[in-house]
Design an enzyme around this catalytic site. Structure first.
Site, PDB file in Angstrom:
ATOM      1  N   GLN A 101      -8.466   2.901  -5.807  1.00  0.00           N
ATOM      2  CA  GLN A 101      -8.130   2.213  -6.629  1.00  0.00           C
ATOM      3  C   GLN A 101      -8.715   1.342  -6.538  1.00  0.00           C
ATOM      4  OE1 GLN A 101      -5.183   3.464  -5.143  1.00  0.00           O
ATOM      5  NE2 GLN A 101      -3.661   4.251  -6.904  1.00  0.00           N
ATOM      6  N   ASP A 158       4.074  -3.779  -8.445  1.00  0.00           N
ATOM      7  CA  ASP A 158       5.344  -2.796  -8.937  1.00  0.00           C
ATOM      8  C   ASP A 158       6.633  -3.239  -9.799  1.00  0.00           C
ATOM      9  OD1 ASP A 158       3.068  -1.571  -8.005  1.00  0.00           O
ATOM     10  OD2 ASP A 158       4.117   0.212  -9.741  1.00  0.00           O
TER      11      ASP A 158
HETATM   12  O1  MRU Z   1      -0.258   4.005  -7.594  1.00  0.00           O
HETATM   13  P1  MRU Z   1      -0.426   2.711  -8.691  1.00  0.00           P
HETATM   14  O2  MRU Z   1      -2.179   3.132  -8.741  1.00  0.00           O
HETATM   15  O3  MRU Z   1       0.236   3.206  -9.667  1.00  0.00           O
HETATM   16  O4  MRU Z   1      -0.426   1.466  -8.018  1.00  0.00           O
HETATM   17  C1  MRU Z   1      -0.804   0.534  -8.811  1.00  0.00           C
HETATM   18  C2  MRU Z   1      -0.135  -0.697  -8.199  1.00  0.00           C
HETATM   19  O5  MRU Z   1      -0.071  -0.631  -7.174  1.00  0.00           O
HETATM   20  C3  MRU Z   1      -0.477  -2.268  -8.610  1.00  0.00           C
HETATM   21  O6  MRU Z   1      -1.132  -3.653  -8.315  1.00  0.00           O
HETATM   22  C4  MRU Z   1       0.505  -2.913  -9.742  1.00  0.00           C
HETATM   23  O7  MRU Z   1       0.657  -1.308 -10.715  1.00  0.00           O
HETATM   24  C5  MRU Z   1      -0.006  -4.001 -10.481  1.00  0.00           C
HETATM   25  S1  MRU Z   1      -0.874  -2.810 -11.775  1.00  0.00           S
HETATM   26  C6  MRU Z   1      -1.175  -4.658 -12.783  1.00  0.00           C
END
Ligand code: MRU
Length: 354
Positions: A215, A256
């Site tokens: 990501q 999260d």
């Molecule tokens: O697995 P993902 O790509 O959904 O994980 C995203 C993250 O860990 C982000 O840092 C978190 O959701 C915050 S997004 C503003």
């Protein structure tokens, strides 16, 4: 106002419009309904997925076409609307709402914004269900648009509060993607970075790749490129070396789920990053809206951690028959976090429990 009072003052969204000019990975139009930017295809392709059925919304959330805790919450809000719009004529409205809620609720366990949206969406539904299907759809759509707009407002406020912590020569490290793509728009950690850059309080961003789904490399780099903010991509494993060599002044990440004691779940690799930051004396911040706080949980030990398929770890490079384990998130203990940057200011735990 204390941190506890600010959390208690958490309110329903009040914004009427999607605030200001920002990019959003989620869009709703009267003609096409819900469309999501397919983030699995970025940065090579910008493809929008049209979601006509709740199963399509759920699948998009599960496979990370739309991802990031706040963006999952906003998509879930619209997903409830899609669910009622696509129900069979003469079907049972309440039964359909329950089915769609369960479907969306089963997609990703760690991001609490998903549950946040389902609980609030249910309240809206309950207030209008007696008036029938169309009244429920209209009310939920109006609410989902307000949730979307309020998330962008929150991100802008987070950005403004976070920028106050930064100074002109700062080299800032971020993990995963907590940008516009991960939210209704503007971003949390990337919102802080954007706001700091706009105010001349930032020199450069270190973006780590964020194995296994990259990501950072695919999404955060793409966003910073579009924003014209100077950055360098680094491997996850180089972060300790960068910190110990004095090349990082600050770290800021998204979240999260944040427990009442401040323990914070975020993308796997956040915890080692916080440990390295502590060892090097680098302030480590979490940027998140209040919808990411789960005050029903006393500590991070209670946060459910999503485990994803081994295929994501193995990619194309592992040999045949290699076994893998793929926890998608880790929990950073509160004592490693310098502050929680929210739309109400920079908070400190304990946050009030239920
Ligand atoms: O697995 P993902 O790509 O959904 O994980 C995203 C993250 O860990 C982000 O840092 C978190 O959701 C915050 S997004 C503003």
């Amino acid at each position: 106002m204390s941190s506890a009072d600010m959390i208690r003052a958490m309110s329903e969204p009040t914004s009427q419009t999607v605030a200001g000019e920002t990019f959003s990975p989620i869009r709703w139009t009267d003609e096409l309904g819900l469309e999501l930017l397919d983030q699995t295809k970025l940065p090579r392709e910008e493809t929008w997925l049209r979601c006509r059925e709740p199963e399509e919304v759920a699948a998009a959330i599960y496979r990370l076409s739309v991802r990031g805790a706040p963006a999952i919450g906003v998509s879930t809000a619209y997903g409830l609307v899609v669910g009622l719009q696509s129900m069979e004529e003469g079907g049972d409205l309440r039964q359909r709402f329950d089915q769609v809620s369960e479907l969306l609720g089963g997609t990703r366990p760690t991001a609490v914004n998903l549950r946040w949206a389902l609980e609030r969406g249910r309240k809206v539904f309950e207030q209008h269900a007696e008036a029938g299907r169309q009244a429920s759809i209209d009310a939920l759509l109006d609410w989902a648009k307000r949730v979307h707009a309020a998330d962008i407002d929150s991100c802008r406020a987070i950005g403004a509060f976070g920028a106050e912590l930064f100074s002109a020569d700062d080299r800032v490290l971020t993990h995963c993607n907590a940008g516009a793509l991960a939210t209704g728009g503007y971003g949390t950690a990337v919102g802080v970075i954007t706001s700091s850059w706009d105010q001349g309080r930032l020199a450069q961003v270190w973006v780590d790749e964020t194995r296994p789904l990259l990501q950072g490399a695919r999404l955060t780099a793409w966003e910073l490129e579009r924003l014209g903010i100077p950055y360098k991509l680094v491997t996850d494993s180089s972060v300790g070396a960068l910190m110990s060599r004095g090349l990082v002044d600050r770290a800021v990440v998204g979240a999260d789920r944040i427990a009442a004691n401040g323990d914070t779940a975020n993308k796997i690799g956040t915890y080692p990053l916080a440990l390295a930051a502590r060892a090097a004396g680098v302030p480590f911040y979490v940027a998140a809206p209040l919808s990411t706080f789960d005050l029903t949980l006393a500590s991070g030990a209670e946060i459910p951690i999503e485990e994803r398929g081994a295929d994501e770890v193995l990619g194309a490079n592992a040999g045949e028959g290699v076994a893998a384990y793929n926890p998608a998130f880790d929990v950073t203990p509160a004592e490693l976090v310098a502050g929680w940057i929210t739309e109400r200011g920079v908070l400190q735990p304990p946050f009030p429990g239920d």
